[in-house]
Design an enzyme around this catalytic site. Sequence first.
Site, PDB file in Angstrom:
ATOM      1  N   ARG A   1       0.831  -1.212   0.000  1.00  0.00           N
ATOM      2  CA  ARG A   1       0.000   0.000   0.000  1.00  0.00           C
ATOM      3  C   ARG A   1       0.860   1.254   0.000  1.00  0.00           C
ATOM      4  NH1 ARG A   1      -3.997  -0.693   5.010  1.00  0.00           N
ATOM      5  NH2 ARG A   1      -2.031  -1.404   5.899  1.00  0.00           N
TER       6      ARG A   1
ATOM      7  N   ASN B   1      -1.565 -12.558   0.282  1.00  0.00           N
ATOM      8  CA  ASN B   1      -0.889 -12.548   1.578  1.00  0.00           C
ATOM      9  C   ASN B   1      -1.324 -11.389   2.475  1.00  0.00           C
ATOM     10  OD1 ASN B   1       1.538 -13.076   3.469  1.00  0.00           O
ATOM     11  ND2 ASN B   1       1.890 -10.976   2.776  1.00  0.00           N
TER      12      ASN B   1
ATOM     13  N   SER C   1      -4.424 -19.597   8.246  1.00  0.00           N
ATOM     14  CA  SER C   1      -3.864 -19.696   9.589  1.00  0.00           C
ATOM     15  C   SER C   1      -4.441 -20.932  10.252  1.00  0.00           C
ATOM     16  CB  SER C   1      -4.237 -18.443  10.387  1.00  0.00           C
ATOM     17  OG  SER C   1      -4.038 -18.619  11.776  1.00  0.00           O
TER      18      SER C   1
ATOM     19  N   TYR D   1     -10.222 -12.063  13.699  1.00  0.00           N
ATOM     20  CA  TYR D   1      -9.175 -12.673  12.871  1.00  0.00           C
ATOM     21  C   TYR D   1      -9.560 -14.116  12.513  1.00  0.00           C
ATOM     22  CZ  TYR D   1      -4.500 -13.894  11.210  1.00  0.00           C
ATOM     23  OH  TYR D   1      -3.440 -14.292  10.435  1.00  0.00           O
TER      24      TYR D   1
ATOM     25  N   VAL E   1     -12.563 -15.477  12.323  1.00  0.00           N
ATOM     26  CA  VAL E   1     -13.659 -15.488  11.355  1.00  0.00           C
ATOM     27  C   VAL E   1     -13.153 -15.096   9.965  1.00  0.00           C
ATOM     28  CG1 VAL E   1     -15.804 -14.309  10.701  1.00  0.00           C
ATOM     29  CG2 VAL E   1     -15.498 -15.149  13.045  1.00  0.00           C
ATOM     30  N   SER E   2     -12.257 -14.101   9.900  1.00  0.00           N
ATOM     31  CA  SER E   2     -11.730 -13.674   8.593  1.00  0.00           C
ATOM     32  C   SER E   2     -10.985 -14.811   7.904  1.00  0.00           C
ATOM     33  CB  SER E   2     -10.819 -12.449   8.748  1.00  0.00           C
ATOM     34  OG  SER E   2      -9.553 -12.784   9.295  1.00  0.00           O
ATOM     35  N   LYS E   3     -10.233 -15.586   8.678  1.00  0.00           N
ATOM     36  CA  LYS E   3      -9.449 -16.666   8.078  1.00  0.00           C
ATOM     37  C   LYS E   3     -10.286 -17.909   7.786  1.00  0.00           C
ATOM     38  CE  LYS E   3      -5.506 -14.557   7.738  1.00  0.00           C
ATOM     39  NZ  LYS E   3      -4.937 -14.242   6.410  1.00  0.00           N
TER      40      LYS E   3
END
Length: 274
Positions: free
Chosen positions: A36, A88, A137, A192, A194-196
């Site tokens: 970014r 990533n 993860s 984290y 839930v996101s993964k």
Amino acid sequence: MNTKVAIVTGSNKGIGFEIVKGLCYKFDGAVYLTARNEERGRQAIKKLENLGLKPLFHTLDVTNETSVEEFAQYISKHHTGIDILVNNAGVLDFDKPITSYEDSKKLMDTNFYSLLTISKILYPLLNDDARVINISSDWGLLSNIRKQHWLDTLVKEDLSVDEILQFVDDFLQAAKNGKNSYMSFAGHYGDYKVSKVALSALTFVQQREFSKQGKNVSINCVHPGFIKTDMTNGMGDFTPERGAHAPLFLALEAPQSLKGTFVWHDCHQVNWDD
């Protein structure tokens, strides 16, 4: 230009940086380090150039659709497609095991929702035999979820992207409802996890779609290990270089027939839903 192309998102440091380094050594083609922040990205490029490597750089904010579109246009102009794409980019506030709705939503924007933007804009550029590697993860295993409804739903053979979106939205609503609701969904670091979990589920759904379309694209997710990075405040079992081991295996060495799987840091396949 007919050169093969590899892209690693969020790769100015940590595991992403080491994946870029490994690709520069072993991949016969152009390797894009993206970040970014242009200054930090250029600094990372300089480190690799000092090793005699020749990565390419492009700014890329995966949470910004315009940024992803500009990158896609650049790749389309200079190359014939994408051969390796490593998703990533990810964030985690290790100091906050329970976060607010606002913080959880920001994490989801980077760790999960960005994949939908990338799918829409970059996946059409994937060449036949392309490989997509999603960095997940051990917290991306289904067993991290405490709600029985979602344990039952996310293992369905006909699971849809809409259902995964509902899963994420259900968690964000829980985060909005306070600590007890948050904890009952996935415990500490629930955002984290839930996101993964959502990223892993999306991997399997998208592989199914690629196969239906007759495209020989492989998409897999990988647990790189508990890595000592800025994100974990330096805690972990492995160095970032060791963390790049399994992602590089999927990018360069795994058979193309390995598709829609969850790969452990030692390169063996695991059952995501055990």
